[in-house]
Write a protein that holds these residues in place. Structure first.
Motif, PDB file in Angstrom:
ATOM      1  N   SER A   1      32.552  42.572  41.425  1.00  0.00           N
ATOM      2  CA  SER A   1      33.235  42.830  40.164  1.00  0.00           C
ATOM      3  C   SER A   1      32.666  44.040  39.432  1.00  0.00           C
ATOM      4  O   SER A   1      33.406  44.741  38.724  1.00  0.00           O
ATOM      5  CB  SER A   1      33.143  41.602  39.266  1.00  0.00           C
ATOM      6  N   GLY A   2      31.371  44.307  39.598  1.00  0.00           N
ATOM      7  CA  GLY A   2      30.790  45.470  38.934  1.00  0.00           C
ATOM      8  C   GLY A   2      31.443  46.761  39.365  1.00  0.00           C
ATOM      9  O   GLY A   2      31.795  47.615  38.538  1.00  0.00           O
ATOM     10  N   GLY A   3      31.623  46.929  40.678  1.00  0.00           N
ATOM     11  CA  GLY A   3      32.283  48.134  41.182  1.00  0.00           C
ATOM     12  C   GLY A   3      33.759  48.174  40.854  1.00  0.00           C
ATOM     13  O   GLY A   3      34.312  49.229  40.553  1.00  0.00           O
ATOM     14  N   ILE A   4      34.426  47.008  40.905  1.00  0.00           N
ATOM     15  CA  ILE A   4      35.857  46.944  40.589  1.00  0.00           C
ATOM     16  C   ILE A   4      36.085  47.276  39.115  1.00  0.00           C
ATOM     17  O   ILE A   4      37.009  48.012  38.761  1.00  0.00           O
ATOM     18  CB  ILE A   4      36.411  45.553  40.933  1.00  0.00           C
ATOM     19  N   ASP A   5      35.211  46.750  38.241  1.00  0.00           N
ATOM     20  CA  ASP A   5      35.333  47.051  36.813  1.00  0.00           C
ATOM     21  C   ASP A   5      35.084  48.530  36.533  1.00  0.00           C
ATOM     22  O   ASP A   5      35.730  49.131  35.670  1.00  0.00           O
ATOM     23  CB  ASP A   5      34.350  46.202  36.008  1.00  0.00           C
TER      24      ASP A   5
END
Length: 422
Positions: free
Chosen positions: A271-275
Motif C-alpha cells: 500500500s505504501g508504493g500504491i499510495d
C-alpha cells in the motif's frame, strides 16, 4: 519330549475376535486418514512443481533453463492470417511531393539500337524509396558580438535562452536521450553508445542521467495532470514489478489506460508504493490488476482480475485434470478468449457486435464457473484453494458480478451468481 503333533493354539473367543476387529478397524481408519493426507500433500507438491510462467503468475525468468514449450491460448478461428477486413493497416503510400526527384533516362532503343536523346516521353513510372537522412551532428555557433560605443562603453549581445556554455548539447539531443533511456528502456551506457554510433555525438552515461533528471524535474505539473486523468477514468489497469535500485529491491508501480500511463518507483510493493503513485486512493471506477492482496484494500473501486492471470490459473487447472477428460476450466478459458476477441475486433473495425455472440460465450463462461465453484467450494486444501481462480468477495471489498473482458479484466472479488442467472 513327546513326538506327537504340536498342540493347536487356543481358539479365540467371540469377545476376543470382536475386540480384534474393532482394533483393526481403528488402525484401518488411521491408515486411510494418513494415506489421504499423503495424497493431498503429494498433489500439492506436484502442483507446485508444475507451476511455471504459462500456468501461474510466476515470471518467465523463474522458469530457468527448463522452460516449458510455448503454448498459445489462442484457438483456431478459420480466418485467414494477417489484417482482417476493416483493419486500417499501415502500409507505405506514395507521396505527391517527395523530397528529391531523380530522373533516369533509358539507354539505346531496345528494338533497333538507335539513341533516344530528345525523343518524346511516352510514360514515366514512379518508384519511391523511404529512407532516413544522413545522421550527423548539426552544430550551430552563436557569436555574441561586442561593440564599443563612442563613450568608451563596450556592450555584448545577450545569449539566446538555453545557450549557457561555450559548448553544450541542444534540446533535440536531450529529447533523444530521454526517449531512448526512459521510453525504450536502454541503460545509460547503451543510450550513450547508440547516440555515438548512430549520430556521431559523443556523450557519457553520466550526462544521460543528468539530462533525464533535468527533464523529470520539469514534469511536476504534467504528472499531476496525468494522475488526475487516471483517477477520473472509468477503467484503469494497475501493476507492479521488481527493480534493483543501487543493489536493493524496489518496486515499479504503474497505473494506465489506453491513453495515459503513470509509473513510479518505490521501496515497498504494498500500500505504501500504491499510495505514493497517487491514483487508487481517489479512484472510484474499475481497476484491473493481478491477485496481489493490497489492491483489495481500496474499497472505493470495483476490482477485476486481469484476464491474462485468469487464463493462466485456468490453464493450471486444465494441466492438473486427467488426460482426455472434459474440464470446466478449458471451457471457461475458451469463452474468455472468444469474448476478448469479439471486443478487440469490434474496437479495431468499428463494427457493432452481434448481441447473440457475446451472450452465447457469456453463458458458456457462467456454466463453467458454476461447475468450477461447485467442485472447489470445500476449499479444504491449499490445492483446492489454488484451483479456485475467483475467490469469494470479502466483507470489506465491493462485490461485482462477472465482468466484461472488453475492460481487460475479470472480477477479482465476486459474488457467486445464481444458477438462474446463467
Amino acid at each position: 519330549m513327546s513326538d506327537g503333533p504340536p498342540a493347536s493354539p487356543p481358539v479365540p473367543s467371540y469377545d476376543e475376535l470382536a475386540a480384534l476387529v474393532v482394533s483393526l478397524r481403528a488402525q484401518l481408519v488411521e491408515t486411510a486418514a494418513a494415506l489421504e493426507q499423503a495424497r493431498v500433500r503429494i498433489a500439492e507438491l506436484e502442483a507446485q512443481v508444475a507451476k511455471n510462467s504459462r500456468n501461474s503468475a510466476k515470471p518467465p525468468s523463474s522458469d530457468g533453463l527448463a522452460k516449458p514449450p510455448p503454448k498459445s491460448l489462442r484457438k483456431k478461428t478459420g480466418r485467414r492470417p494477417g489484417g482482417q477486413g476493416g483493419h486500417p493497416g499501415s502500409t507505405l503510400r506514395m507521396l505527391a511531393e517527395p523530397d528529391v526527384r531523380l530522373r533516369h533516362e533509358p539507354g539505346p532503343c531496345a528494338g533497333c539500337g538507335a539513341g533516344l536523346a530528345g525523343r518524346p516521353v511516352t510514360r514515366t513510372e514512379r518508384r519511391q524509396v523511404f529512407d532516413l537522412p544522413e545522421l550527423r551532428p548539426h552544430v550551430v555557433e552563436h557569436q555574441l558580438i561586442e561593440r564599443e560605443c563612442g563613450c568608451g562603453t563596450r556592450t555584448k549581445a545577450a545569449a539566446p535562452a538555453g545557450v549557457d556554455a561555450p559548448v553544450q548539447y541542444g534540446p533535440r539531443v536531450a529529447a533523444a536521450v530521454v526517449y531512448l533511456y526512459s521510453g525504450q528502456f536502454l541503460s545509460q551506457e547503451r543510450t550513450a553508445t547508440a547516440l555515438a554510433e548512430l549520430v556521431g555525438i559523443p556523450i557519457s552515461a553520466g550526462t544521460v542521467g543528468a539530462m533525464t533528471a533535468r527533464a523529470a524535474a520539469g514534469l511536476d505539473g504534467f504528472r499531476d495532470t496525468v494522475r488526475g486523468l487516471l483517477a477520473a477514468a472509468d477503467v484503469i489497469g494497475a501493476d507492479e514489478t521488481g527493480l534493483r535500485v543501487a543493489g536493493k529491491l524496489h518496486w515499479v508501480h504503474c497505473a494506465r489506460t489506453d491513453k495515459y500511463t503513470l509509473i513510479d518507483c518505490h521501496a515497498t510493493r504494498g500500500s505504501g508504493g500504491i499510495d505514493a503513485l497517487g491514483v487508487l486512493p481517489a479512484f472510484g471506477g474499475v481497476v484491473v490488476h493481478d491477485a496481489w492482496a493490497p489492491y483489495d484494500s481500496y474499497t472505493g473501486a470495483t476490482h477485476q482480475l486481469c484476464v491474462a492471470h485468469v487464463l493462466r490459473e485456468l490453464q493450471a487447472v486444465v494441466d492438473a485434470a486427467p488426460t482426455g477428460t472434459w474440464c470446466w476450466a478449458a471451457q471457461a478459458g475458451d469463452a474468455l478468449v472468444a469474448l476478448h476477441r469479439l471486443a478487440v475486433d469490434a474496437a479495431t473495425t468499428g463494427v457493432t457486435i452481434d448481441e447473440q455472440a457475446p451472450a452465447t460465450q457469456t453463458r458458456q463462461l457462467r456454466h463453467a464457473a458454476h461447475i468450477g465453484i461447485s467442485q472447489t467450494s470445500p476449499r479444504g486444501t491449499k490445492l483446492m484453494a489454488a484451483a479456485m481462480p475467483w475467490p469469494a468477495g470479502s466483507s470489506t471489498a465491493k462485490p461485482t458480478t462477472f465482468g466484461s473482458p472488453a475492460t481487460g479484466g475479470f472480477p477479482r472479488t465476486t459474488t457467486a451468481p445464481n444458477a438462474t442467472s446463467a
